[in-house]
Motif scaffolding. Structure first.
Motif, PDB file in Angstrom:
ATOM      1  N   ALA A 246     -21.259-130.156 -10.788  1.00  0.00           N
ATOM      2  CA  ALA A 246     -20.955-131.006  -9.641  1.00  0.00           C
ATOM      3  C   ALA A 246     -20.884-130.186  -8.357  1.00  0.00           C
ATOM      4  O   ALA A 246     -20.387-129.049  -8.352  1.00  0.00           O
ATOM      5  CB  ALA A 246     -19.635-131.736  -9.862  1.00  0.00           C
ATOM      6  N   ALA A 247     -21.348-130.775  -7.271  1.00  0.00           N
ATOM      7  CA  ALA A 247     -21.185-130.141  -5.966  1.00  0.00           C
ATOM      8  C   ALA A 247     -19.717-130.074  -5.587  1.00  0.00           C
ATOM      9  O   ALA A 247     -19.273-129.124  -4.943  1.00  0.00           O
ATOM     10  CB  ALA A 247     -21.972-130.895  -4.911  1.00  0.00           C
ATOM     11  N   SER A 248     -18.957-131.092  -5.996  1.00  0.00           N
ATOM     12  CA  SER A 248     -17.559-131.166  -5.606  1.00  0.00           C
ATOM     13  C   SER A 248     -16.762-131.975  -6.617  1.00  0.00           C
ATOM     14  O   SER A 248     -17.265-132.964  -7.160  1.00  0.00           O
ATOM     15  CB  SER A 248     -17.438-131.820  -4.220  1.00  0.00           C
ATOM     16  OG  SER A 248     -16.095-131.926  -3.809  1.00  0.00           O
ATOM     17  N   VAL A 249     -15.544-131.534  -6.888  1.00  0.00           N
ATOM     18  CA  VAL A 249     -14.554-132.356  -7.589  1.00  0.00           C
ATOM     19  C   VAL A 249     -13.443-132.630  -6.582  1.00  0.00           C
ATOM     20  O   VAL A 249     -12.953-131.722  -5.913  1.00  0.00           O
ATOM     21  CB  VAL A 249     -14.021-131.685  -8.865  1.00  0.00           C
ATOM     22  CG1 VAL A 249     -15.085-131.664  -9.939  1.00  0.00           C
ATOM     23  CG2 VAL A 249     -13.525-130.271  -8.599  1.00  0.00           C
ATOM     24  N   ASP A 250     -13.052-133.893  -6.476  1.00  0.00           N
ATOM     25  CA  ASP A 250     -12.242-134.332  -5.352  1.00  0.00           C
ATOM     26  C   ASP A 250     -10.872-134.842  -5.793  1.00  0.00           C
ATOM     27  O   ASP A 250     -10.766-135.525  -6.821  1.00  0.00           O
ATOM     28  CB  ASP A 250     -12.979-135.435  -4.599  1.00  0.00           C
ATOM     29  CG  ASP A 250     -14.305-134.963  -4.015  1.00  0.00           C
ATOM     30  OD1 ASP A 250     -14.785-133.890  -4.433  1.00  0.00           O
ATOM     31  OD2 ASP A 250     -14.857-135.654  -3.156  1.00  0.00           O
ATOM     32  N   THR A 274     -17.172-120.617  -4.575  1.00  0.00           N
ATOM     33  CA  THR A 274     -17.628-121.261  -5.800  1.00  0.00           C
ATOM     34  C   THR A 274     -18.665-122.324  -5.484  1.00  0.00           C
ATOM     35  O   THR A 274     -18.638-122.946  -4.422  1.00  0.00           O
ATOM     36  CB  THR A 274     -16.438-121.907  -6.532  1.00  0.00           C
ATOM     37  OG1 THR A 274     -15.727-122.755  -5.633  1.00  0.00           O
ATOM     38  CG2 THR A 274     -15.487-120.836  -7.056  1.00  0.00           C
ATOM     39  N   THR A 275     -19.572-122.538  -6.429  1.00  0.00           N
ATOM     40  CA  THR A 275     -20.606-123.545  -6.203  1.00  0.00           C
ATOM     41  C   THR A 275     -20.071-124.956  -6.391  1.00  0.00           C
ATOM     42  O   THR A 275     -20.616-125.902  -5.826  1.00  0.00           O
ATOM     43  CB  THR A 275     -21.805-123.323  -7.135  1.00  0.00           C
ATOM     44  OG1 THR A 275     -21.360-123.361  -8.492  1.00  0.00           O
ATOM     45  CG2 THR A 275     -22.463-121.978  -6.860  1.00  0.00           C
ATOM     46  N   THR A 276     -19.032-125.124  -7.209  1.00  0.00           N
ATOM     47  CA  THR A 276     -18.326-126.402  -7.280  1.00  0.00           C
ATOM     48  C   THR A 276     -17.106-126.314  -6.374  1.00  0.00           C
ATOM     49  O   THR A 276     -16.218-125.491  -6.580  1.00  0.00           O
ATOM     50  CB  THR A 276     -17.907-126.748  -8.715  1.00  0.00           C
ATOM     51  OG1 THR A 276     -19.074-126.925  -9.528  1.00  0.00           O
ATOM     52  CG2 THR A 276     -17.098-128.041  -8.742  1.00  0.00           C
ATOM     53  N   VAL A 277     -17.092-127.150  -5.364  1.00  0.00           N
ATOM     54  CA  VAL A 277     -16.039-127.133  -4.348  1.00  0.00           C
ATOM     55  C   VAL A 277     -14.878-128.015  -4.801  1.00  0.00           C
ATOM     56  O   VAL A 277     -15.086-129.079  -5.397  1.00  0.00           O
ATOM     57  CB  VAL A 277     -16.605-127.636  -3.009  1.00  0.00           C
ATOM     58  CG1 VAL A 277     -15.516-127.767  -1.955  1.00  0.00           C
ATOM     59  CG2 VAL A 277     -17.723-126.714  -2.526  1.00  0.00           C
ATOM     60  N   ALA A 278     -13.673-127.579  -4.514  1.00  0.00           N
ATOM     61  CA  ALA A 278     -12.487-128.422  -4.699  1.00  0.00           C
ATOM     62  C   ALA A 278     -12.203-129.114  -3.367  1.00  0.00           C
ATOM     63  O   ALA A 278     -11.810-128.458  -2.392  1.00  0.00           O
ATOM     64  CB  ALA A 278     -11.293-127.592  -5.136  1.00  0.00           C
ATOM     65  N   THR A 279     -12.453-130.418  -3.299  1.00  0.00           N
ATOM     66  CA  THR A 279     -12.223-131.166  -2.070  1.00  0.00           C
ATOM     67  C   THR A 279     -10.850-131.826  -2.140  1.00  0.00           C
ATOM     68  O   THR A 279     -10.590-132.647  -3.024  1.00  0.00           O
ATOM     69  CB  THR A 279     -13.322-132.218  -1.861  1.00  0.00           C
ATOM     70  OG1 THR A 279     -14.577-131.550  -1.727  1.00  0.00           O
ATOM     71  CG2 THR A 279     -13.057-133.036  -0.609  1.00  0.00           C
ATOM     72  N   LEU A 280      -9.999-131.460  -1.207  1.00  0.00           N
ATOM     73  CA  LEU A 280      -8.620-131.938  -1.194  1.00  0.00           C
ATOM     74  C   LEU A 280      -8.479-133.040  -0.144  1.00  0.00           C
ATOM     75  O   LEU A 280      -9.067-132.964   0.932  1.00  0.00           O
ATOM     76  CB  LEU A 280      -7.662-130.784  -0.896  1.00  0.00           C
ATOM     77  CG  LEU A 280      -7.858-129.535  -1.779  1.00  0.00           C
ATOM     78  CD1 LEU A 280      -6.807-128.482  -1.442  1.00  0.00           C
ATOM     79  CD2 LEU A 280      -7.824-129.883  -3.256  1.00  0.00           C
TER      80      LEU A 280
END
Length: 397
Positions: A246-250, A274-280
């Protein structure tokens, strides 16, 4: 070709880190910036500024890349102010109110939905948001999901198919049948209007098996993966997102050590993130009186963090990225510089965009001029309308 010079910039946040004194925000002082054809073509000392057809005098103020809001739900009808008041009186948030908005959205005409999207998009732009992702997810029929994406696509290229937001009432006793609909006819109809696919992987919504099935079908249709994960409690969402690239897990509100390790494992060979971003999404915690995510834990593990509004009528009815920056600094352990980066370059990473969230030659001329001398004021003066002027595609708005 018309040119525009933004002159006498006191502090320019470029988000282009270098070995000089600019730090991670790549701050340059007493500079000017030249725009042609919607792109930045030159940055240099103000004393060396070239001639241009038009000029904006920044008067020593701070200039930043436009905010990149990588998680928003703008296609809906109605509001849930009564639900918000109940939460403030002590009722816990469970996500169940989504179905209320689904009913209102299905009943609304295209013009009503379009007016809401355009109003909120304009509201966000006034506050410095030049790039925004918009999800479907309040239709949950083939026709309603397609029209949601079509309307969202009128104001952004970053549209996300969220047919798997919740199981709609008519499928309450047949969740497998609804997953089949999402993976089949709904996805086929929606994919031409979407760049991304997303699933709300939470208790009361979709479990890991259903989420995996939907997301892999979306990947097969050429869509990138995003994921709502670990908002309401610990769960499999973050690790599933990593598994699927995933591009992002939110959200990422409730994380185990294994979740953090999984995100950290996606660091690229340059180890710059990281290639998978943690979007807060701190607006959701503010509006639901829930614990805030621990951004410090993620940053210290080398994980790329983005900030976004989660603008929606139920759990985060705000379009204000400055508000989210202030919350991240006050409640989530971020420094002002980290929060500004996360709200600009971090959002661009979450959308896998390299043309926004930065100010350098070749990047889109998306920027904001603050009514303040420094980016620090975004957190230092919460609630104050500090965005003096916005350029979007090089055009003053």
């Amino acid at each position: 070709m018309s040119s525009l010079l933004v002159d006498r910039i006191g502090e320019l946040v470029t988000n282009v880190a270098d070995s000089g004194t600019g730090g991670p925000l790549g701050i340059r002082r007493n500079v000017a910036l030249l725009v042609e054809a919607g792109r930045v073509v030159w940055i240099g000392p103000a004393r060396d500024a070239p001639a241009a057809d038009h000029r904006i005098d920044a008067e020593g103020a701070a200039v930043l890349p436009g905010f990149v809001d990588s998680h928003a739900h703008l296609v809906f009808a109605g509001d849930r102010a009564v639900e918000f008041a109940a939460r403030m009186a002590g009722r816990p948030y469970t996500g169940g109110g989504i179905r209320t908005t689904v009913g209102a959205t299905r009943a609304a005409g295209d013009d009503e939905l379009r007016a809401t999207v355009r109003r909120l998009r304009a509201e966000a732009l006034r506050q410095g948001t030049t790039t925004i992702e918009i999800k479907s997810g309040y239709g949950l029929t083939v026709a309603d999901e397609v029209r949601s994406l079509r309307i969202a696509g009128e104001v952004t290229g970053d549209t996300t198919f969220l047919g798997a937001h919740v199981v709609p009432t008519e499928y309450a006793d047949r969740p497998d049948d609804y997953v089949g609909l999402v993976c089949g006819p709904m996805l086929r109809a929606a994919a031409p209007y979407a760049r991304w696919i997303d699933v709300f992987c939470e208790r009361g919504a979709f479990d890991a098996d259903h989420a995996r099935a939907i997301l892999t079908c979306g990947q097969a249709a050429g869509l990138g993966v995003r994921l709502h994960a670990n908002q309401l409690g610990p769960g499999p969402g973050v690790r599933l997102g990593v598994e699927l690239g995933a591009a992002s897990v939110d959200h990422c509100t409730h994380l185990t050590d294994a979740d953090v390790d999984a995100l950290a494992s996606t660091a690229g060979p340059d180890r710059t993130g990281t290639t998978t971003v943690a979007t807060l999404l701190p607006g959701a915690e503010f509006s639901t009186r829930s614990p805030y995510p621990d951004a410090r834990r993620l940053l210290d593990a080398g994980i790329t963090v983005a900030l976004a509004t989660d603008c929606n009528p139920g759990s985060s009815y705000t379009s204000s990225m400055p508000f989210c920056v202030a919350l991240a600094v006050r409640e989530m352990g971020m420094t002002p510089a980290e929060a500004v980066w996360a709200a600009t370059a971090g959002g661009a990473r979450a959308l896998r965009r390299t043309d926004v969230g930065v100010l350098r030659p070749g990047a889109r001329a998306d920027l904001m001029i603050l009514d303040a001398p420094s980016h620090l004021h975004l957190a230092y003066r919460p609630g104050v309308p500090l965005v003096r002027q916005v350029l979007h595609d090089g055009v003053p708005r």
